[in-house]
Motif scaffolding. Structure first.
Motif, mmCIF file in Angstrom:
data_model
loop_
_atom_site.group_PDB
_atom_site.id
_atom_site.type_symbol
_atom_site.label_atom_id
_atom_site.label_comp_id
_atom_site.label_asym_id
_atom_site.label_seq_id
_atom_site.Cartn_x
_atom_site.Cartn_y
_atom_site.Cartn_z
ATOM 1 N N LEU A 142 -22.444 -26.404 16.726
ATOM 2 C CA LEU A 142 -22.027 -25.039 17.043
ATOM 3 C C LEU A 142 -20.600 -24.811 16.553
ATOM 4 O O LEU A 142 -19.679 -25.510 16.980
ATOM 5 C CB LEU A 142 -22.118 -24.848 18.555
ATOM 6 C CG LEU A 142 -22.370 -23.460 19.104
ATOM 7 C CD1 LEU A 142 -23.496 -22.770 18.380
ATOM 8 C CD2 LEU A 142 -22.649 -23.543 20.589
ATOM 9 N N LEU A 175 -25.737 -19.192 34.831
ATOM 10 C CA LEU A 175 -25.502 -20.558 34.362
ATOM 11 C C LEU A 175 -25.301 -21.490 35.563
ATOM 12 O O LEU A 175 -24.699 -21.082 36.571
ATOM 13 C CB LEU A 175 -24.287 -20.600 33.412
ATOM 14 C CG LEU A 175 -24.719 -20.639 31.936
ATOM 15 C CD1 LEU A 175 -25.469 -19.384 31.558
ATOM 16 C CD2 LEU A 175 -23.538 -20.867 31.004
ATOM 17 N N LEU A 223 -24.670 -16.407 19.833
ATOM 18 C CA LEU A 223 -23.935 -16.833 21.037
ATOM 19 C C LEU A 223 -22.523 -16.244 21.041
ATOM 20 O O LEU A 223 -21.844 -16.234 20.015
ATOM 21 C CB LEU A 223 -23.853 -18.358 21.091
ATOM 22 C CG LEU A 223 -25.182 -19.078 21.351
ATOM 23 C CD1 LEU A 223 -25.021 -20.574 21.135
ATOM 24 C CD2 LEU A 223 -25.692 -18.780 22.751
ATOM 25 N N MET A 224 -22.082 -15.802 22.203
ATOM 26 C CA MET A 224 -20.787 -15.099 22.266
ATOM 27 C C MET A 224 -19.615 -16.001 21.916
ATOM 28 O O MET A 224 -18.573 -15.534 21.453
ATOM 29 C CB MET A 224 -20.587 -14.470 23.641
ATOM 30 C CG MET A 224 -20.522 -15.463 24.769
ATOM 31 S SD MET A 224 -20.523 -14.590 26.336
ATOM 32 C CE MET A 224 -20.652 -15.970 27.476
ATOM 33 N N CYS A 225 -19.777 -17.315 22.128
ATOM 34 C CA CYS A 225 -18.670 -18.228 21.844
ATOM 35 C C CYS A 225 -18.353 -18.282 20.355
ATOM 36 O O CYS A 225 -17.315 -18.804 19.959
ATOM 37 C CB CYS A 225 -19.003 -19.632 22.344
ATOM 38 S SG CYS A 225 -20.651 -20.181 21.881
ATOM 39 N N CYS A 278 -15.406 -19.935 25.868
ATOM 40 C CA CYS A 278 -16.091 -18.870 26.613
ATOM 41 C C CYS A 278 -15.665 -18.937 28.073
ATOM 42 O O CYS A 278 -15.026 -19.896 28.513
ATOM 43 C CB CYS A 278 -17.610 -18.998 26.508
ATOM 44 S SG CYS A 278 -18.274 -20.362 27.484
ATOM 45 N N PHE A 334 -17.463 -19.419 30.640
ATOM 46 C CA PHE A 334 -18.115 -20.518 31.386
ATOM 47 C C PHE A 334 -17.337 -21.813 31.182
ATOM 48 O O PHE A 334 -17.066 -22.547 32.132
ATOM 49 C CB PHE A 334 -19.570 -20.687 30.942
ATOM 50 C CG PHE A 334 -20.391 -19.446 31.141
ATOM 51 C CD1 PHE A 334 -20.615 -18.936 32.409
ATOM 52 C CD2 PHE A 334 -20.939 -18.769 30.063
ATOM 53 C CE1 PHE A 334 -21.355 -17.786 32.612
ATOM 54 C CE2 PHE A 334 -21.682 -17.612 30.243
ATOM 55 C CZ PHE A 334 -21.888 -17.120 31.513
ATOM 56 N N ASN A 335 -16.974 -22.087 29.922
ATOM 57 C CA ASN A 335 -16.165 -23.276 29.652
ATOM 58 C C ASN A 335 -14.847 -23.203 30.416
ATOM 59 O O ASN A 335 -14.313 -24.212 30.859
ATOM 60 C CB ASN A 335 -15.889 -23.403 28.156
ATOM 61 C CG ASN A 335 -17.097 -23.886 27.383
ATOM 62 O OD1 ASN A 335 -18.185 -24.001 27.942
ATOM 63 N ND2 ASN A 335 -16.928 -24.171 26.112
ATOM 64 N N ILE A 359 -17.272 -25.658 18.444
ATOM 65 C CA ILE A 359 -17.257 -25.138 19.815
ATOM 66 C C ILE A 359 -17.535 -26.278 20.793
ATOM 67 O O ILE A 359 -18.390 -27.136 20.542
ATOM 68 C CB ILE A 359 -18.312 -24.008 19.949
ATOM 69 C CG1 ILE A 359 -17.861 -22.812 19.099
ATOM 70 C CG2 ILE A 359 -18.543 -23.617 21.401
ATOM 71 C CD1 ILE A 359 -18.927 -21.772 18.851
ATOM 72 N N MET A 360 -16.787 -26.299 21.906
ATOM 73 C CA MET A 360 -16.983 -27.346 22.916
ATOM 74 C C MET A 360 -18.208 -26.984 23.764
ATOM 75 O O MET A 360 -18.222 -25.919 24.384
ATOM 76 C CB MET A 360 -15.732 -27.463 23.794
ATOM 77 C CG MET A 360 -14.509 -27.925 23.003
ATOM 78 S SD MET A 360 -12.952 -27.694 23.909
ATOM 79 C CE MET A 360 -13.065 -29.041 25.102
ATOM 80 N N CYS A 372 -24.690 -25.032 28.507
ATOM 81 C CA CYS A 372 -24.993 -24.145 27.369
ATOM 82 C C CYS A 372 -26.492 -23.859 27.254
ATOM 83 O O CYS A 372 -26.873 -22.859 26.622
ATOM 84 C CB CYS A 372 -24.487 -24.766 26.073
ATOM 85 S SG CYS A 372 -22.698 -24.966 26.039
ATOM 86 N N CYS A 420 -27.374 -20.320 27.982
ATOM 87 C CA CYS A 420 -27.189 -19.245 26.993
ATOM 88 C C CYS A 420 -28.300 -19.241 25.947
ATOM 89 O O CYS A 420 -28.480 -18.227 25.260
ATOM 90 C CB CYS A 420 -25.855 -19.414 26.281
ATOM 91 S SG CYS A 420 -24.437 -19.257 27.352
HETATM 92 S S1 SF4 Z 1 -21.734 -21.741 27.697
HETATM 93 FE FE1 SF4 Z 1 -21.910 -22.847 25.764
HETATM 94 S S2 SF4 Z 1 -23.391 -21.694 24.525
HETATM 95 FE FE2 SF4 Z 1 -22.717 -20.364 26.233
HETATM 96 S S3 SF4 Z 1 -21.077 -19.181 25.361
HETATM 97 FE FE3 SF4 Z 1 -20.137 -20.968 26.340
HETATM 98 S S4 SF4 Z 1 -19.973 -22.522 24.761
HETATM 99 FE FE4 SF4 Z 1 -21.362 -20.947 23.997
#
Ligand code: SF4
Ligand code: SF4
Length: 318
Positions: free
Chosen positions: A15, A214, A248-250, A265, A267-268, A296-297, A302, A305
């Motif tokens: 990603l 999530l 994906l928004m990230c 994002c 969530f992260n 992307i971490m 994830c 998503c």
């Molecule tokens: S949770 Fe994971 S897949 Fe969803 S937006 Fe964040 S990094 Fe991307």
């Protein structure tokens, strides 16, 4: 259980970011509600909020970029003392930027916030409002007693100001499941929402966004408490849909926390997966022209998503 990175590797994927188009700023964890599904663990007693000094550093950084959209979230972003200052300063930038307020609706009726809806309309702020169902039972179960009734009053107020009616005052609603299941088809739910809210309350809005819960923070606690965490993870993993990856928004969003820290994002952000480069990075450490293609971490959350039709800040992905 297969890990998210392993699942991506099955398709030979990693990603990576594309061009940054959205700056999503989480201004803090303060909120007037305490919802069951909250991934921020927000509430009225939280005191982590963005200060003016941080806002000014973000504004300086933003002014030097071509990022067109600023997405304000929280908590209830409107509750930080400098919420209006932040918006006024973003709008004063040349060129001006589009601003989104992720609003829980009920804040618009709280004492001290009576003129907030009018402020949002005056500055042409896009409102994306949580509304997990069109029936009182489901909304009040997830968000607290009386929240449905308050949300309806707030939607009436927004409609009266032209939201959902005039083209430059968009009003979108967010549905998320009231339990451990995936959202139904977005287009069908939107038809139901529009017809029910119009029929019973005369309310209109533009789009409905379906967002998957999530398995982190308060929702993970709810799943654990009900012995459903493993079952929910299995549901997400089995519903993995590779077609969601590109949306994906990230990929096109930078997420910033209340101290200015940077994440892929929101969530992260709640999982403390801050960007690092030998040390933890803040927005003012980042050169926006040098982060395209950055990896992307990711983590197993994830899978939330990428399940089914996918889920992002703008709803279903495919
Ligand atoms: S949770 Fe994971 S897949 Fe969803 S937006 Fe964040 S990094 Fe991307
Ligand atoms: S889900 Fe939104 S409205 Fe509910 S407690 Fe969390 S931040 Fe507040």
């Amino acid at each position: 259980m297969m890990h998210f990175s392993d699942r991506l590797a099955v398709d030979g994927r990693v990603l990576r970011r594309t061009r940054t188009e959205v700056l999503q700023v989480n201004v803090g964890k303060l909120c007037n509600l305490v919802c069951l599904h909250c991934h921020v663990d927000a509430g009225p007693k939280r005191n982590e909020i963005m200060r003016r000094e941080t806002i000014d550093r973000i504004l300086d950084w933003l002014a030097r970029t071509g990022i067109q959209t600023v997405d304000l979230t929280g908590g209830a972003p409107e509750m930080i003392p400098d919420f209006r200052y932040f918006i006024e300063q973003i709008k004063a930038l040349q060129p001006s930027r589009h601003v989104i307020d992720r609003c829980n609706l009920t804040i618009l009726l709280q004492p001290g916030y009576e003129d907030l809806a009018e402020f949002l309309a005056r500055h042409k702020i896009e409102v994306i409002a949580s509304m997990p169902c069109y029936t009182p039972e489901n909304v009040n179960a997830q968000r607290g007693h009386g929240v449905f009734e308050g949300s309806i009053k707030a939607l009436e107020l927004l409609n009266a100001l032209g939201y959902g009616v005039e083209v430059d005052l968009p009003l979108h609603l967010v549905y998320n499941p009231v339990g451990a299941f995936l959202p139904g088809p977005q287009a069908e739910l939107e038809v139901d929402y529009k017809s029910e809210l119009k029929k019973h309350f005369g309310i209109v809005f533009n789009k409905l966004y379906t967002i998957t819960n999530l398995p982190i923070a308060r929702f993970a606690g709810y799943l654990r408490h009900n012995n459903k965490l493993d079952e929910y993870m299995e549901l997400l993993v089995n519903a993995f849909n590779p077609a969601t990856i590109d949306g994906l928004m990230c990929r096109n969003t930078i997420s910033v926390g209340w101290r200015g820290e940077v994440y892929d994002c929101d969530f992260n952000q709640q999982l403390d997966m801050q960007w690092e480069n030998g040390r933890r990075l803040f927005l003012w450490d980042i050169d926006p022209d040098k982060i395209d293609n950055r990896e992307i971490m990711t983590g197993d959350h994830c899978f939330g998503c990428t399940a089914g039709a996918g889920s992002s800040c703008g709803g279903a992905i495919v």
